[in-house]
Scaffold this motif. Structure first.
Motif, PDB file in Angstrom:
ATOM      1  N   GLU A 217      53.841 -52.566 -69.592  1.00  0.00           N
ATOM      2  CA  GLU A 217      53.730 -51.652 -71.248  1.00  0.00           C
ATOM      3  C   GLU A 217      53.397 -50.850 -71.762  1.00  0.00           C
ATOM      4  O   GLU A 217      53.705 -50.107 -72.909  1.00  0.00           O
ATOM      5  N   GLY A 218      52.446 -50.257 -70.589  1.00  0.00           N
ATOM      6  CA  GLY A 218      51.952 -48.312 -70.372  1.00  0.00           C
ATOM      7  C   GLY A 218      52.835 -47.653 -70.318  1.00  0.00           C
ATOM      8  O   GLY A 218      53.183 -46.468 -71.114  1.00  0.00           O
ATOM      9  N   GLU A 219      54.193 -47.733 -69.467  1.00  0.00           N
ATOM     10  CA  GLU A 219      55.690 -47.140 -69.352  1.00  0.00           C
ATOM     11  C   GLU A 219      56.270 -47.389 -70.931  1.00  0.00           C
ATOM     12  O   GLU A 219      56.959 -46.012 -71.680  1.00  0.00           O
ATOM     13  N   LEU A 220      56.304 -48.332 -71.418  1.00  0.00           N
ATOM     14  CA  LEU A 220      56.803 -48.208 -72.696  1.00  0.00           C
ATOM     15  C   LEU A 220      56.398 -47.568 -74.069  1.00  0.00           C
ATOM     16  O   LEU A 220      57.043 -46.931 -74.607  1.00  0.00           O
ATOM     17  N   ILE A 221      54.661 -47.546 -73.810  1.00  0.00           N
ATOM     18  CA  ILE A 221      54.113 -46.661 -74.775  1.00  0.00           C
ATOM     19  C   ILE A 221      53.628 -45.214 -74.418  1.00  0.00           C
ATOM     20  O   ILE A 221      54.720 -44.223 -75.741  1.00  0.00           O
ATOM     21  N   LYS A 222      54.338 -45.007 -73.520  1.00  0.00           N
ATOM     22  CA  LYS A 222      54.542 -43.910 -72.883  1.00  0.00           C
ATOM     23  C   LYS A 222      56.136 -43.178 -73.285  1.00  0.00           C
ATOM     24  O   LYS A 222      55.973 -42.052 -74.156  1.00  0.00           O
ATOM     25  N   LYS A 223      56.895 -43.603 -73.272  1.00  0.00           N
ATOM     26  CA  LYS A 223      57.987 -43.870 -73.670  1.00  0.00           C
ATOM     27  C   LYS A 223      57.903 -43.733 -74.880  1.00  0.00           C
ATOM     28  O   LYS A 223      58.800 -42.454 -75.798  1.00  0.00           O
ATOM     29  N   GLU A 224      57.637 -44.166 -75.555  1.00  0.00           N
ATOM     30  CA  GLU A 224      57.679 -44.347 -77.447  1.00  0.00           C
ATOM     31  C   GLU A 224      56.846 -43.087 -77.984  1.00  0.00           C
ATOM     32  O   GLU A 224      57.397 -42.237 -79.011  1.00  0.00           O
ATOM     33  N   LYS A 225      56.131 -42.718 -77.026  1.00  0.00           N
ATOM     34  CA  LYS A 225      55.383 -40.990 -77.888  1.00  0.00           C
ATOM     35  C   LYS A 225      56.170 -40.066 -77.063  1.00  0.00           C
ATOM     36  O   LYS A 225      56.075 -39.058 -77.935  1.00  0.00           O
ATOM     37  N   LEU A 226      56.419 -40.356 -75.910  1.00  0.00           N
ATOM     38  CA  LEU A 226      57.721 -39.481 -75.760  1.00  0.00           C
ATOM     39  C   LEU A 226      58.868 -38.610 -76.573  1.00  0.00           C
ATOM     40  O   LEU A 226      59.407 -37.976 -77.631  1.00  0.00           O
ATOM     41  N   HIS A 227      59.257 -40.250 -77.236  1.00  0.00           N
ATOM     42  CA  HIS A 227      60.442 -40.503 -77.990  1.00  0.00           C
ATOM     43  C   HIS A 227      59.890 -40.027 -79.227  1.00  0.00           C
ATOM     44  O   HIS A 227      60.183 -38.580 -80.101  1.00  0.00           O
ATOM     45  N   LEU A 228      58.589 -40.146 -79.775  1.00  0.00           N
ATOM     46  CA  LEU A 228      57.611 -39.374 -81.739  1.00  0.00           C
ATOM     47  C   LEU A 228      58.317 -38.246 -81.368  1.00  0.00           C
ATOM     48  O   LEU A 228      58.132 -37.307 -81.935  1.00  0.00           O
ATOM     49  N   VAL A 229      57.616 -37.822 -79.854  1.00  0.00           N
ATOM     50  CA  VAL A 229      57.378 -35.892 -80.004  1.00  0.00           C
ATOM     51  C   VAL A 229      58.631 -34.982 -80.016  1.00  0.00           C
ATOM     52  O   VAL A 229      58.238 -34.315 -81.013  1.00  0.00           O
ATOM     53  N   GLN A 230      59.725 -35.438 -78.955  1.00  0.00           N
ATOM     54  CA  GLN A 230      60.898 -35.255 -79.019  1.00  0.00           C
ATOM     55  C   GLN A 230      61.433 -35.040 -80.787  1.00  0.00           C
ATOM     56  O   GLN A 230      62.009 -34.204 -81.058  1.00  0.00           O
ATOM     57  N   ARG A 231      61.560 -36.248 -81.668  1.00  0.00           N
ATOM     58  CA  ARG A 231      61.740 -35.837 -82.699  1.00  0.00           C
ATOM     59  C   ARG A 231      60.669 -34.978 -83.803  1.00  0.00           C
ATOM     60  O   ARG A 231      61.217 -34.609 -84.110  1.00  0.00           O
ATOM     61  N   ARG A 232      59.874 -35.046 -83.662  1.00  0.00           N
ATOM     62  CA  ARG A 232      58.432 -34.113 -83.835  1.00  0.00           C
ATOM     63  C   ARG A 232      59.818 -32.650 -83.662  1.00  0.00           C
ATOM     64  O   ARG A 232      59.011 -31.909 -84.890  1.00  0.00           O
ATOM     65  N   VAL A 233      59.694 -32.393 -82.761  1.00  0.00           N
ATOM     66  CA  VAL A 233      60.184 -31.453 -82.211  1.00  0.00           C
ATOM     67  C   VAL A 233      61.392 -30.744 -82.961  1.00  0.00           C
ATOM     68  O   VAL A 233      61.975 -29.498 -83.462  1.00  0.00           O
ATOM     69  N   ASN A 234      62.729 -31.662 -83.009  1.00  0.00           N
ATOM     70  CA  ASN A 234      63.589 -31.439 -83.507  1.00  0.00           C
ATOM     71  C   ASN A 234      63.046 -31.253 -85.165  1.00  0.00           C
ATOM     72  O   ASN A 234      64.723 -30.651 -86.157  1.00  0.00           O
ATOM     73  N   GLU A 235      62.171 -31.608 -86.034  1.00  0.00           N
ATOM     74  CA  GLU A 235      61.561 -30.973 -87.279  1.00  0.00           C
ATOM     75  C   GLU A 235      61.234 -29.994 -87.265  1.00  0.00           C
ATOM     76  O   GLU A 235      61.643 -28.430 -88.551  1.00  0.00           O
ATOM     77  N   LEU A 236      61.327 -29.040 -86.345  1.00  0.00           N
ATOM     78  CA  LEU A 236      60.463 -27.741 -85.817  1.00  0.00           C
ATOM     79  C   LEU A 236      62.163 -26.664 -86.924  1.00  0.00           C
ATOM     80  O   LEU A 236      63.019 -27.525 -86.246  1.00  0.00           O
ATOM     81  N   PRO A 237      61.710 -26.018 -87.279  1.00  0.00           N
ATOM     82  CA  PRO A 237      62.689 -24.785 -87.780  1.00  0.00           C
ATOM     83  C   PRO A 237      63.809 -24.117 -86.169  1.00  0.00           C
ATOM     84  O   PRO A 237      63.052 -24.240 -85.652  1.00  0.00           O
ATOM     85  N   GLU A 238      65.239 -24.344 -86.581  1.00  0.00           N
ATOM     86  CA  GLU A 238      65.622 -24.186 -85.224  1.00  0.00           C
ATOM     87  C   GLU A 238      65.018 -23.203 -84.375  1.00  0.00           C
ATOM     88  O   GLU A 238      65.476 -22.814 -83.506  1.00  0.00           O
ATOM     89  N   ASN A 239      64.898 -21.471 -84.947  1.00  0.00           N
ATOM     90  CA  ASN A 239      64.046 -20.758 -83.985  1.00  0.00           C
ATOM     91  C   ASN A 239      63.546 -20.870 -83.248  1.00  0.00           C
ATOM     92  O   ASN A 239      63.009 -20.055 -82.142  1.00  0.00           O
ATOM     93  N   TYR A 240      62.797 -22.351 -82.978  1.00  0.00           N
ATOM     94  CA  TYR A 240      61.544 -22.416 -82.507  1.00  0.00           C
ATOM     95  C   TYR A 240      61.908 -23.348 -82.128  1.00  0.00           C
ATOM     96  O   TYR A 240      61.409 -23.780 -80.447  1.00  0.00           O
ATOM     97  N   ARG A 241      62.619 -24.630 -81.714  1.00  0.00           N
ATOM     98  CA  ARG A 241      62.809 -25.296 -81.427  1.00  0.00           C
ATOM     99  C   ARG A 241      62.790 -25.571 -80.026  1.00  0.00           C
ATOM    100  O   ARG A 241      62.630 -26.170 -79.232  1.00  0.00           O
ATOM    101  N   ALA A 242      64.604 -24.429 -79.271  1.00  0.00           N
ATOM    102  CA  ALA A 242      65.128 -24.484 -78.359  1.00  0.00           C
ATOM    103  C   ALA A 242      63.156 -24.145 -77.455  1.00  0.00           C
ATOM    104  O   ALA A 242      62.876 -24.339 -76.087  1.00  0.00           O
ATOM    105  N   VAL A 243      62.926 -22.855 -78.286  1.00  0.00           N
ATOM    106  CA  VAL A 243      61.452 -22.036 -76.923  1.00  0.00           C
ATOM    107  C   VAL A 243      60.508 -23.183 -76.734  1.00  0.00           C
ATOM    108  O   VAL A 243      59.838 -23.112 -75.764  1.00  0.00           O
ATOM    109  N   VAL A 244      60.216 -24.586 -78.061  1.00  0.00           N
ATOM    110  CA  VAL A 244      58.669 -25.624 -77.821  1.00  0.00           C
ATOM    111  C   VAL A 244      59.375 -26.101 -77.135  1.00  0.00           C
ATOM    112  O   VAL A 244      58.289 -26.503 -76.036  1.00  0.00           O
ATOM    113  N   HIS A 245      61.280 -26.210 -76.793  1.00  0.00           N
ATOM    114  CA  HIS A 245      61.053 -27.889 -76.197  1.00  0.00           C
ATOM    115  C   HIS A 245      61.207 -26.983 -74.388  1.00  0.00           C
ATOM    116  O   HIS A 245      60.768 -27.844 -73.825  1.00  0.00           O
ATOM    117  N   GLY A 246      61.772 -26.208 -74.566  1.00  0.00           N
ATOM    118  CA  GLY A 246      61.350 -25.483 -73.022  1.00  0.00           C
ATOM    119  C   GLY A 246      60.505 -24.784 -72.461  1.00  0.00           C
ATOM    120  O   GLY A 246      60.152 -26.086 -71.151  1.00  0.00           O
TER     121      GLY A 246
END
Length: 191
Positions: free
Chosen positions: A119-148
């Motif tokens: 259950e804990g692993e599933l919740i962590k994965k969901e949160k990570l997926h949410l964060v990655q989705r939100r990072v993809n919302e960033l303007p393109e010129n910030y995305r790679a830097v924030v992700h990296g």
């Protein structure tokens, strides 16, 4: 014999400094060459990082150059060392402030959870997926830097090399991206 060498060195430094003050760039290059190792060692003793010390040494020589008209002709090495130490301490403080700012301002920071098992692993994965989705919302010129920087946990120096830009550019983009996130995202969006 030793005293003569020291006196000769001081006279040579004095003549060199007079030439520098007259705008002789070659004399300043000779001056840098003569004291480059001394200034680097001082910067390294404070910063404990070779690249940071090299960058600081360049900045220190610029400060020395602009401060030369105020130099009173007493204890050149002591005077330069004081400038080098003060500048290096300033750099170290700025670096520490940036680190603190990153930890304070990071809107993507996940709250620690003590879930156990699947259950804990599933919740962590969901949160990570949410964060990655939100990072993809960033303007393109910030995305790679924030992700990296935040997701892949690379240093600003590594990112600068990978993206073929100056480290300062990475730091500016991270700062602007944090401001962008602060304006548009709320902490509750990540719960």
């Amino acid at each position: 014999m030793q005293r003569r060498k020291k006196e000769g060195r001081e006279i040579n430094d004095e003549a060199l400094l007079k030439q520098v003050l007259r705008g002789n760039n070659h004399a300043f290059r000779l001056f840098i060459e003569k004291y480059r190792n001394d200034i680097f060692k001082v910067a390294y003793s404070v910063l404990r990082n070779e690249k940071d010390a090299e960058d600081a040494a360049q900045e220190i020589f610029v400060k020395i150059y602009y401060s030369l008209p105020k130099y009173e002709g007493k204890g050149l090495k002591t005077w330069m060392t004081r400038i080098a130490v003060n500048h290096s301490i300033d750099i170290k403080r700025k670096k520490e402030r940036r680190r603190e700012e990153v930890t304070e301002d990071l809107s993507l920071q996940l709250k620690p959870t003590n879930f156990e098992g699947v259950e804990g692993e599933l919740i962590k994965k969901e949160k990570l997926h949410l964060v990655q989705r939100r990072v993809n919302e960033l303007p393109e010129n910030y995305r790679a830097v924030v992700h990296g920087y935040y997701i892949q946990e690379k240093s600003s120096q590594q990112l600068a090399v990978e993206l073929d830009v100056q480290e300062k550019t990475i730091l500016v983009k991270l700062h602007r991206a944090r401001n962008w996130m602060k304006k548009r995202w709320k902490e509750e969006d990540f719960e």
